[in-house]
Scaffold this motif. Structure first.
Motif, PDB file in Angstrom:
ATOM      1  N   MET A   1       0.838  -1.203   0.000  1.00 37.33           N
ATOM      2  CA  MET A   1       0.000   0.000   0.000  1.00 37.33           C
ATOM      3  C   MET A   1       0.876   1.257   0.000  1.00 37.33           C
ATOM      4  SD  MET A   1      -3.051  -1.213   2.514  1.00 37.33           S
ATOM      5  CE  MET A   1      -4.200   0.062   2.105  1.00 37.33           C
ATOM      6  N   PRO A   2       1.354   1.646  -1.189  1.00 35.83           N
ATOM      7  CA  PRO A   2       2.285   2.774  -1.240  1.00 35.83           C
ATOM      8  C   PRO A   2       1.700   4.082  -0.722  1.00 35.83           C
ATOM      9  CG  PRO A   2       1.658   2.048  -3.458  1.00 35.83           C
ATOM     10  CD  PRO A   2       1.105   1.051  -2.506  1.00 35.83           C
ATOM     11  N   SER A   3       0.367   4.252  -0.813  1.00 38.45           N
ATOM     12  CA  SER A   3      -0.154   5.531  -0.308  1.00 38.45           C
ATOM     13  C   SER A   3      -0.175   5.551   1.226  1.00 38.45           C
ATOM     14  CB  SER A   3      -1.517   5.892  -0.905  1.00 38.45           C
ATOM     15  OG  SER A   3      -2.333   4.805  -0.968  1.00 38.45           O
ATOM     16  N   VAL A   4      -0.208   4.371   1.850  1.00 41.26           N
ATOM     17  CA  VAL A   4      -0.104   4.331   3.312  1.00 41.26           C
ATOM     18  C   VAL A   4       1.345   4.672   3.705  1.00 41.26           C
ATOM     19  CG1 VAL A   4      -0.308   2.837   5.337  1.00 41.26           C
ATOM     20  CG2 VAL A   4      -2.002   2.678   3.525  1.00 41.26           C
ATOM     21  N   ALA A   5       2.294   4.139   2.928  1.00 42.98           N
ATOM     22  CA  ALA A   5       3.706   4.454   3.190  1.00 42.98           C
ATOM     23  C   ALA A   5       3.924   5.963   3.042  1.00 42.98           C
ATOM     24  CB  ALA A   5       4.603   3.685   2.219  1.00 42.98           C
ATOM     25  N   LEU A   6       3.262   6.545   2.053  1.00 41.69           N
ATOM     26  CA  LEU A   6       3.406   7.988   1.826  1.00 41.69           C
ATOM     27  C   LEU A   6       2.829   8.773   3.011  1.00 41.69           C
ATOM     28  CD1 LEU A   6       4.445  10.015  -0.222  1.00 41.69           C
ATOM     29  CD2 LEU A   6       2.312   9.814  -1.492  1.00 41.69           C
ATOM     30  N   ALA A   7       1.713   8.306   3.550  1.00 48.04           N
ATOM     31  CA  ALA A   7       1.099   8.992   4.697  1.00 48.04           C
ATOM     32  C   ALA A   7       2.035   8.927   5.913  1.00 48.04           C
ATOM     33  CB  ALA A   7      -0.255   8.363   5.020  1.00 48.04           C
ATOM     34  N   LEU A   8       2.653   7.766   6.146  1.00 51.86           N
ATOM     35  CA  LEU A   8       3.569   7.656   7.294  1.00 51.86           C
ATOM     36  C   LEU A   8       4.828   8.493   7.065  1.00 51.86           C
ATOM     37  CD1 LEU A   8       3.436   3.909   8.425  1.00 51.86           C
ATOM     38  CD2 LEU A   8       2.276   5.872   9.414  1.00 51.86           C
ATOM     39  N   HIS A   9       5.263   8.532   5.805  1.00 48.59           N
ATOM     40  CA  HIS A   9       6.422   9.351   5.427  1.00 48.59           C
ATOM     41  C   HIS A   9       6.132  10.818   5.781  1.00 48.59           C
ATOM     42  CE1 HIS A   9       9.637  10.976   3.092  1.00 48.59           C
ATOM     43  NE2 HIS A   9       9.060  11.029   1.906  1.00 48.59           N
ATOM     44  N   LEU A  10       4.956  11.272   5.401  1.00 47.27           N
ATOM     45  CA  LEU A  10       4.554  12.651   5.672  1.00 47.27           C
ATOM     46  C   LEU A  10       4.512  12.914   7.181  1.00 47.27           C
ATOM     47  CD1 LEU A  10       3.375  15.355   4.616  1.00 47.27           C
ATOM     48  CD2 LEU A  10       1.134  14.282   4.638  1.00 47.27           C
ATOM     49  N   LEU A  11       3.971  11.962   7.928  1.00 50.30           N
ATOM     50  CA  LEU A  11       3.866  12.135   9.387  1.00 50.30           C
ATOM     51  C   LEU A  11       5.244  12.206  10.037  1.00 50.30           C
ATOM     52  CD1 LEU A  11       1.219  10.002  11.237  1.00 50.30           C
ATOM     53  CD2 LEU A  11       1.488  12.459  11.051  1.00 50.30           C
ATOM     54  N   CYS A  12       6.142  11.324   9.600  1.00 57.18           N
ATOM     55  CA  CYS A  12       7.501  11.331  10.164  1.00 57.18           C
ATOM     56  C   CYS A  12       8.178  12.672   9.867  1.00 57.18           C
ATOM     57  CB  CYS A  12       8.341  10.199   9.575  1.00 57.18           C
ATOM     58  SG  CYS A  12       7.892   8.600  10.216  1.00 57.18           S
TER      59      CYS A  12
END
Ligand SMILES: C[S@@+](CC[C@H](N)C(=O)[O-])C[C@H]1O[C@@H](n2cnc3c(N)ncnc32)[C@H](O)[C@@H]1O
Length: 501
Positions: free
Chosen positions: A159-170
């Motif tokens: 789920m690359p968009s979930v990875a992107l969301a966590l990336h943004l949060l970090c």
């Protein structure tokens, strides 16, 4: 590889000073959150209920989330003031060779911020080019502290968009993030259904979109619970993360909504695959009808955006996000667009196994590339039915003689073409049955809403609704408008058949 480690080390070494102070939760509160998260994961991992139970179950999930939110109030990041972040953002973009000559950021009533033309633009003029190096992508996530977790976690891999969301949060939790000037310009909150109150959602009763909103809420709750528990583990992949001890539901909902409402697909550097990206400045464009005019130049390694029509100086520059229904726009983009040329409403249709002609109908449908039970669409515009729906309705209403007659058409594409052509009748009787069925179904769907379209329009005029409730009422108005079109269209077709018989 060298680059990846450099980034990783930088983020790790600066973690202590970079993360804004977060109040440590008392042990008892932590324990309470863990218990709620456990219940949340259990509840959201069950198969979802349908019918009346669906809403009850949603309320139970929501109660757990609200309990978690209450306990996390003190851990939320202080609000940012968007316009104050714009000057640093523009300098950052210019430092990355982004020309902002043709546009400026401006607030537009009803749209939030958007792009304004600084001079006249002709259709086809390029007004923005944003290089990959400014973007947050699934690939850029892999060159940060998150890389190990992405490698190890099965959800993040698929789920690359979930990875992107966590990336943004970090990155948001890290003050020296290279993307800080961009992140500071993002909205503080969104109008995706994740932000709807129960009262806001109740305005969607009768609409098929209610189920989509509930399912989105449930999916995000499950993801939150899953990652909360994952981050509790003391592993090399988690201990380096700035969100390790402050993974707040409100932050996750914000990150997911940011990605949902602003992401675009771009090719990977070698052009072999598509990947998700947050594209600074481009993501300030609001949507209107038109054609997609954003392209990615692999040669220049940047996203280029062209004017979809002429724009006058000081006019808002819109882009077209893609052909989505208003329900899809509400659920994934957090707005409703009444002028939407691509609006449509989903209806589920199926042939009963009790139908004595089930087998014949099923086989004929298969030859036309359709199945006996699925979602069809009713569209806005002068012809609210498409060929899939016409084919289904005709086969659904055919008698045995006609079914056998159409079996003799050897060529499947010819069969589809004939049965999907509005002007070619199977028989007057089949046509009458099909249009009458559709008219009745559309009337029934209209009855499922608690109000009429006129009452909704009056309600909208009072300006008494919250922003999100307004979106819900606007959506149900659009849906009822389509259903009314269908009733009128089917009735006109029946009248024309009667005059012929
Ligand atoms: C990609 S962002 C565009 C920039 C956004 N307006 C902002 O202030 O950051 C998408 C969001 O803009 C708003 N939006 C875009 N097009 C819109 C439209 N036609 N009508 C109302 N809101 C719109 C919605 O809130 C949507 O979630």
């Amino acid at each position: 590889m060298g680059r990846k480690n450099k980034h990783k080390q930088k983020s790790q070494s600066t973690k202590a000073s970079a993360v804004p102070e977060t109040k440590e939760l008392p042990k008892s509160a932590k324990k309470e959150i863990q218990d709620h998260v456990k219940s949340l994961l259990e509840k959201c991992s069950q198969p979802p209920s349908t019918g009346a139970r669906e809403f009850e179950e949603f309320l139970e999930i929501r109660e757990l989330i609200e309990n978690i939110r209450k306990l996390q109030t003190d851990q939320c990041l202080p609000p940012t003031r968007r316009p104050e972040a714009f000057p640093a953002f523009i300098s950052w973009l210019q430092g990355h060779s982004v020309s902002t000559e043709k546009i400026r950021l401006h607030e537009f009533e009803g749209y939030g911020y958007g792009l304004q033309a600084t001079a006249e633009l002709k259709e086809g003029d390029m007004f923005l080019a944003v290089p990959r190096k400014t973007m947050m992508t699934a690939a850029s996530a892999q060159s940060t502290v998150l890389s190990q977790l992405i490698l190890e976690d099965k959800i993040l891999q698929v789920m690359p968009s979930v990875a992107l969301a966590l990336h943004l949060l970090c990155e948001k939790r890290s003050q020296d993030s290279p993307w800080k000037p961009y992140i500071d310009t993002l909205p503080e909150e969104y109008s995706t259904p994740l932000y709807f109150t129960v009262e806001d959602l109740e305005y969607l009763k009768g609409s098929p979109a209610l189920s989509d909103c509930i399912s989105q809420y449930r999916n995000i709750a499950r993801q939150y619970a899953y990652f909360y528990r994952l981050l509790q583990n003391e592993t090399p992949a988690t201990t380096c993360l700035p969100i390790k001890d402050c993974f707040i539901y409100d932050d996750y909902r914000w990150a997911v909504s940011t990605v949902m409402t602003r992401q675009n697909q771009i090719p990977t550097p070698d052009g072999s695959k598509m990947t998700f990206a947050l594209i600074p400045l481009w993501d300030m464009c609001n949507h209107c009808n038109g054609l997609i005019t954003t392209d990615f130049s692999l040669e220049k390694d940047c996203s280029e955006c062209f004017a979809l029509r002429d724009f006058q100086k000081d006019e808002q520059i819109f882009i077209f996000y893609g052909a989505r229904s208003n329900a899809e726009l509400l659920v994934h983009n957090g707005f409703v667009y009444p002028e939407n040329e691509h609006d449509r409403i989903a209806i589920k249709l199926g042939i009963s196994k009790e139908d004595p002609l089930f087998q014949l109908k099923s086989e004929l449908l298969t030859r036309c590339g359709l199945i006996t039970s699925r979602t069809f669409y009713l569209h806005t515009g002068s012809i609210p039915v498409d060929s899939d729906l016409i084919i289904f309705l005709r086969i659904f209403c055919m008698d045995e003689e006609n079914l056998r007659r159409y079996f003799s058409t050897a060529d499947a594409s010819e069969l589809r073409q004939t049965l999907g052509d509005l002007e070619k009748y199977v028989s007057i009787e089949t046509e009458e049955k099909a249009w009458s069925f559709l008219e009745t179904r559309a009337k029934l769907l209209l009855k499922a809403y608690v109000t009429s379209i006129q009452e909704d329009e009056e309600l909208l005029k009072t300006n008494s609704l919250s922003q999100n409730a307004t979106l819900a009422v606007k959506l149900r108005c659009c849906e009822k408008g389509i259903l009314q079109l269908v009733v009128e269209y089917a009735s006109t077709r029946m009248k024309s058949l009667q005059s012929q018989s």
